[in-house]
Design a protein around this motif. Structure first.
Motif, PDB file in Angstrom:
ATOM      1  N   VAL A 209     -52.350 102.638-105.334  1.00  0.00           N
ATOM      2  CA  VAL A 209     -51.692 102.137-106.362  1.00  0.00           C
ATOM      3  C   VAL A 209     -51.353 100.342-105.476  1.00  0.00           C
ATOM      4  CG1 VAL A 209     -49.596 100.749-107.580  1.00  0.00           C
ATOM      5  CG2 VAL A 209     -49.877 103.641-107.185  1.00  0.00           C
ATOM      6  N   LEU A 210     -51.375 100.365-104.505  1.00  0.00           N
ATOM      7  CA  LEU A 210     -51.594  99.043-103.499  1.00  0.00           C
ATOM      8  C   LEU A 210     -52.436  98.586-103.406  1.00  0.00           C
ATOM      9  CD1 LEU A 210     -49.000  99.608-101.019  1.00  0.00           C
ATOM     10  CD2 LEU A 210     -48.714  97.503-102.169  1.00  0.00           C
ATOM     11  N   ALA A 211     -53.273  99.322-103.232  1.00  0.00           N
ATOM     12  CA  ALA A 211     -55.152  98.930-103.523  1.00  0.00           C
ATOM     13  C   ALA A 211     -55.633  98.835-104.506  1.00  0.00           C
ATOM     14  CB  ALA A 211     -55.680  99.994-102.454  1.00  0.00           C
ATOM     15  N   ALA A 212     -54.913  99.243-106.006  1.00  0.00           N
ATOM     16  CA  ALA A 212     -55.471  99.061-107.059  1.00  0.00           C
ATOM     17  C   ALA A 212     -54.706  97.839-107.252  1.00  0.00           C
ATOM     18  CB  ALA A 212     -54.830  99.913-107.839  1.00  0.00           C
ATOM     19  N   ALA A 213     -53.737  97.530-107.104  1.00  0.00           N
ATOM     20  CA  ALA A 213     -53.424  95.742-106.995  1.00  0.00           C
ATOM     21  C   ALA A 213     -53.691  94.816-106.700  1.00  0.00           C
ATOM     22  CB  ALA A 213     -51.505  96.154-107.082  1.00  0.00           C
ATOM     23  N   GLY A 214     -54.545  95.372-105.846  1.00  0.00           N
ATOM     24  CA  GLY A 214     -55.887  94.055-104.416  1.00  0.00           C
ATOM     25  C   GLY A 214     -55.450  93.993-102.958  1.00  0.00           C
ATOM     26  N   LEU A 215     -54.174  95.137-102.714  1.00  0.00           N
ATOM     27  CA  LEU A 215     -53.320  95.265-101.536  1.00  0.00           C
ATOM     28  C   LEU A 215     -53.855  96.541-100.430  1.00  0.00           C
ATOM     29  CD1 LEU A 215     -49.881  93.606-102.107  1.00  0.00           C
ATOM     30  CD2 LEU A 215     -52.000  92.504-101.102  1.00  0.00           C
ATOM     31  N   PRO A 216     -55.264  96.465 -99.668  1.00  0.00           N
ATOM     32  CA  PRO A 216     -55.507  97.855 -99.637  1.00  0.00           C
ATOM     33  C   PRO A 216     -54.850  97.945 -97.940  1.00  0.00           C
ATOM     34  CG  PRO A 216     -57.137  96.322 -99.204  1.00  0.00           C
ATOM     35  CD  PRO A 216     -56.096  95.855 -99.788  1.00  0.00           C
ATOM     36  N   VAL A 217     -54.338  99.337 -98.104  1.00  0.00           N
ATOM     37  CA  VAL A 217     -53.414  99.645 -97.289  1.00  0.00           C
ATOM     38  C   VAL A 217     -54.400 100.293 -95.634  1.00  0.00           C
ATOM     39  CG1 VAL A 217     -51.186 100.930 -96.054  1.00  0.00           C
ATOM     40  CG2 VAL A 217     -51.372  99.992 -98.858  1.00  0.00           C
ATOM     41  N   ASP A 218     -53.551 100.026 -94.602  1.00  0.00           N
ATOM     42  CA  ASP A 218     -54.299 100.492 -93.455  1.00  0.00           C
ATOM     43  C   ASP A 218     -53.716 100.996 -92.616  1.00  0.00           C
ATOM     44  OD1 ASP A 218     -55.555 100.859 -90.567  1.00  0.00           O
ATOM     45  OD2 ASP A 218     -56.466  98.864 -90.695  1.00  0.00           O
ATOM     46  N   ASP A 219     -53.197 102.402 -92.528  1.00  0.00           N
ATOM     47  CA  ASP A 219     -52.094 103.255 -91.310  1.00  0.00           C
ATOM     48  C   ASP A 219     -52.678 102.605 -89.778  1.00  0.00           C
ATOM     49  OD1 ASP A 219     -54.130 104.389 -90.728  1.00  0.00           O
ATOM     50  OD2 ASP A 219     -53.910 105.615 -92.733  1.00  0.00           O
ATOM     51  N   VAL A 282     -38.534  97.617 -99.958  1.00  0.00           N
ATOM     52  CA  VAL A 282     -38.954  98.554-100.957  1.00  0.00           C
ATOM     53  C   VAL A 282     -37.708  99.638-100.774  1.00  0.00           C
ATOM     54  CG1 VAL A 282     -40.668  97.046-101.708  1.00  0.00           C
ATOM     55  CG2 VAL A 282     -40.828  99.501-100.112  1.00  0.00           C
ATOM     56  N   ASP A 283     -37.569 100.211-101.829  1.00  0.00           N
ATOM     57  CA  ASP A 283     -37.014 101.964-102.096  1.00  0.00           C
ATOM     58  C   ASP A 283     -38.223 103.174-102.001  1.00  0.00           C
ATOM     59  OD1 ASP A 283     -35.374 103.899-103.198  1.00  0.00           O
ATOM     60  OD2 ASP A 283     -35.149 103.487-104.849  1.00  0.00           O
ATOM     61  N   GLY A 284     -37.497 103.663-100.580  1.00  0.00           N
ATOM     62  CA  GLY A 284     -38.099 104.415 -99.639  1.00  0.00           C
ATOM     63  C   GLY A 284     -38.062 105.928-100.896  1.00  0.00           C
ATOM     64  N   GLN A 285     -37.159 106.093-101.500  1.00  0.00           N
ATOM     65  CA  GLN A 285     -36.918 107.170-103.368  1.00  0.00           C
ATOM     66  C   GLN A 285     -38.538 107.065-103.933  1.00  0.00           C
ATOM     67  OE1 GLN A 285     -33.502 107.469-104.811  1.00  0.00           O
ATOM     68  NE2 GLN A 285     -32.645 108.896-102.941  1.00  0.00           N
ATOM     69  N   LEU A 286     -38.896 105.574-103.907  1.00  0.00           N
ATOM     70  CA  LEU A 286     -39.750 105.605-104.883  1.00  0.00           C
ATOM     71  C   LEU A 286     -41.515 105.164-104.261  1.00  0.00           C
ATOM     72  CD1 LEU A 286     -41.070 104.230-107.660  1.00  0.00           C
ATOM     73  CD2 LEU A 286     -40.564 101.931-107.145  1.00  0.00           C
ATOM     74  N   ALA A 295     -43.448 106.335-111.695  1.00  0.00           N
ATOM     75  CA  ALA A 295     -43.553 105.841-110.332  1.00  0.00           C
ATOM     76  C   ALA A 295     -44.681 104.541-110.392  1.00  0.00           C
ATOM     77  CB  ALA A 295     -44.184 106.789-109.612  1.00  0.00           C
ATOM     78  N   ALA A 296     -46.057 104.925-110.414  1.00  0.00           N
ATOM     79  CA  ALA A 296     -46.578 104.049-110.276  1.00  0.00           C
ATOM     80  C   ALA A 296     -46.575 103.110-110.993  1.00  0.00           C
ATOM     81  CB  ALA A 296     -48.513 104.521-110.574  1.00  0.00           C
ATOM     82  N   GLN A 297     -45.564 102.344-112.352  1.00  0.00           N
ATOM     83  CA  GLN A 297     -45.260 101.637-112.697  1.00  0.00           C
ATOM     84  C   GLN A 297     -44.357 100.711-112.423  1.00  0.00           C
ATOM     85  OE1 GLN A 297     -46.723  99.783-115.712  1.00  0.00           O
ATOM     86  NE2 GLN A 297     -48.137 101.179-116.159  1.00  0.00           N
ATOM     87  N   ALA A 298     -43.181 101.198-112.318  1.00  0.00           N
ATOM     88  CA  ALA A 298     -42.136 100.887-110.900  1.00  0.00           C
ATOM     89  C   ALA A 298     -42.532 100.421-109.477  1.00  0.00           C
ATOM     90  CB  ALA A 298     -41.498 101.714-110.410  1.00  0.00           C
ATOM     91  N   ILE A 299     -43.850 100.740-108.826  1.00  0.00           N
ATOM     92  CA  ILE A 299     -44.189 100.355-107.972  1.00  0.00           C
ATOM     93  C   ILE A 299     -44.825  98.816-107.965  1.00  0.00           C
ATOM     94  CG2 ILE A 299     -45.567 100.412-105.837  1.00  0.00           C
ATOM     95  CD1 ILE A 299     -45.089 103.017-105.766  1.00  0.00           C
ATOM     96  N   LEU A 300     -45.658  98.833-109.345  1.00  0.00           N
ATOM     97  CA  LEU A 300     -46.583  97.563-109.904  1.00  0.00           C
ATOM     98  C   LEU A 300     -45.031  96.791-109.733  1.00  0.00           C
ATOM     99  CD1 LEU A 300     -49.341  98.691-111.469  1.00  0.00           C
ATOM    100  CD2 LEU A 300     -49.027  97.936-109.821  1.00  0.00           C
ATOM    101  N   ASP A 301     -44.005  96.964-110.681  1.00  0.00           N
ATOM    102  CA  ASP A 301     -43.000  96.291-110.961  1.00  0.00           C
ATOM    103  C   ASP A 301     -42.397  95.143-109.686  1.00  0.00           C
ATOM    104  OD1 ASP A 301     -42.555  97.070-113.927  1.00  0.00           O
ATOM    105  OD2 ASP A 301     -41.974  98.127-113.313  1.00  0.00           O
ATOM    106  N   ASP A 302     -42.367  95.956-108.593  1.00  0.00           N
ATOM    107  CA  ASP A 302     -42.219  95.679-107.781  1.00  0.00           C
ATOM    108  C   ASP A 302     -42.922  94.581-107.125  1.00  0.00           C
ATOM    109  OD1 ASP A 302     -39.160  97.078-107.466  1.00  0.00           O
ATOM    110  OD2 ASP A 302     -39.776  98.772-106.035  1.00  0.00           O
ATOM    111  N   ILE A 303     -44.082  94.960-107.126  1.00  0.00           N
ATOM    112  CA  ILE A 303     -45.309  93.984-106.789  1.00  0.00           C
ATOM    113  C   ILE A 303     -45.650  92.363-106.825  1.00  0.00           C
ATOM    114  CG2 ILE A 303     -47.267  93.876-106.055  1.00  0.00           C
ATOM    115  CD1 ILE A 303     -47.590  96.332-105.795  1.00  0.00           C
ATOM    116  N   LEU A 308     -44.959  87.594-108.154  1.00  0.00           N
ATOM    117  CA  LEU A 308     -45.363  86.787-107.975  1.00  0.00           C
ATOM    118  C   LEU A 308     -43.965  86.467-108.517  1.00  0.00           C
ATOM    119  CD1 LEU A 308     -48.395  88.281-110.424  1.00  0.00           C
ATOM    120  CD2 LEU A 308     -48.649  86.405-108.446  1.00  0.00           C
ATOM    121  N   PRO A 309     -43.036  85.637-108.059  1.00  0.00           N
ATOM    122  CA  PRO A 309     -42.040  85.414-108.828  1.00  0.00           C
ATOM    123  C   PRO A 309     -41.757  84.442-110.079  1.00  0.00           C
ATOM    124  CG  PRO A 309     -42.488  83.950-106.738  1.00  0.00           C
ATOM    125  CD  PRO A 309     -43.016  85.207-106.838  1.00  0.00           C
TER     126      PRO A 309
END
Length: 309
Positions: A209-219, A282-286, A295-303, A308-309
């Motif tokens: 979801v983060l990657a789709a929103a333009g923030l690719p994850v690197d572990d 962020v909420d770890g349960q989510l 869940a994807a929509q809720a994560i996008l809400d958080d991002i 973008l406040p």
């Protein structure tokens, strides 16, 4: 909760007393082969958070569900999609299903996780048609395959596909909005536990979801052999993370307390992302346990809310 061998005979006997008036009208391809499912099931039990999410996304409220990781009820983000007087009964925890509680809900369909054991499947399938997704190699888009199977089992394929389309469209739009405001770069996702921080894999649902929103994850290559997250790390090892944004997740109060203590340390303060003020709680349960369209929509809400406040 009862042990499986002790209740197997009881399950078999009680299950034979159940009658299902809904005709078996369709079949779905599951990890256990073709399974006949009811047309428009009315009493659905979900034994997997992704199944609960998918069901609610297509406006089916299960009569039973398991708890979320680190909690004694459903995940907090799910609460917004439940009516006060129409809530699923809790029929187990993430790794232990109470078969008697499942049976008590008189389900006509059971939706379970890919990790469901063959022994549990044999018992559950005596109670009602039980749909188990085929286990797949860990990948960020596995949730879509699982959700589509659950949507088909519920007879809501079109509604489920629409929910996935809405997630993809919103993520793409958010990526454009972030780029327009100059927000870009990579991200790290960390679950903070009492025993130490865990770096979450770039192949997880939330990472996708983060990657789709333009923030690719690197572990940073820190994930252990199980592939989901790293072993608990010291703060010094955490400094190997080089993401531009750090999403910090806690599951419960113990995790919150551990993170609060870590924030007082010099090693935490020295992390570049901390110095830049680009740490987002962020909420770890989510963020580190859930999956599905809601869940994807809720994560996008958080991002969106954080960046973008």
């Amino acid at each position: 909760m009862p042990k499986l061998p002790h209740i197997a005979a009881g399950i078999a006997g009680l299950a034979t007393l159940l009658t299902f008036s809904v005709a078996q009208a369709a079949s779905v391809d599951t990890a256990h082969g073709e399974v006949e499912v009811p047309d428009a099931p009315e009493r659905v039990v979900t034994l997997y958070e992704g199944a609960l999410d998918a069901a609610l996304a297509v406006e089916v409220t299960p009569v039973g569900a398991v708890t979320t990781r680190g909690g004694d009820g459903v995940a907090r983000y799910i609460e917004a999609h439940l009516e006060r007087e129409n809530r699923p009964a809790i029929v187990g925890v993430v790794r232990e299903i109470n078969l008697e509680a499942v049976l008590a809900e008189r389900p006509d369909l059971i939706l379970a996780a890919p990790q469901l054991s063959d022994e549990q499947y044999a018992l559950l399938s005596r109670i009602a048609p039980t749909v188990v997704p085929e286990a797949r190699e860990l990948a960020a888009d596995n949730w879509k395959h699982e959700a589509r199977l659950f949507g088909a089992a519920l007879g809501r394929e079109a509604a489920l596909e629409s929910a996935i389309d809405e997630v993809e469209a919103r993520a793409a739009g958010l990526a454009e909005a972030l780029a327009e405001t100059g927000i870009d770069g990579s991200a790290n996702l960390v679950r903070w536990m009492p025993q130490g921080p865990l770096v979450m894999s770039e192949a997880l649902f939330t990472s996708g979801v983060l990657a789709a929103a333009g923030l690719p994850v690197d572990d940073a290559g820190l994930v252990n052999q199980r592939g989901v997250h790293s072993d608990p790390l010291s703060l010094e090892n955490l400094s190997r993370l080089e993401g531009d944004w750090l999403f910090l997740a806690t599951l419960n109060e113990e995790g919150d307390q551990a993170l609060a203590a870590a924030k007082q340390s010099a090693a935490f303060a020295r992390l570049p992302v901390v110095d830049k003020g680009q740490v987002i709680p962020v909420d770890g349960q989510l963020w580190t346990s859930a999956n599905g369209p809601l869940a994807a929509q809720a994560i996008l809400d958080d991002i969106e809310s954080a960046l973008l406040p």
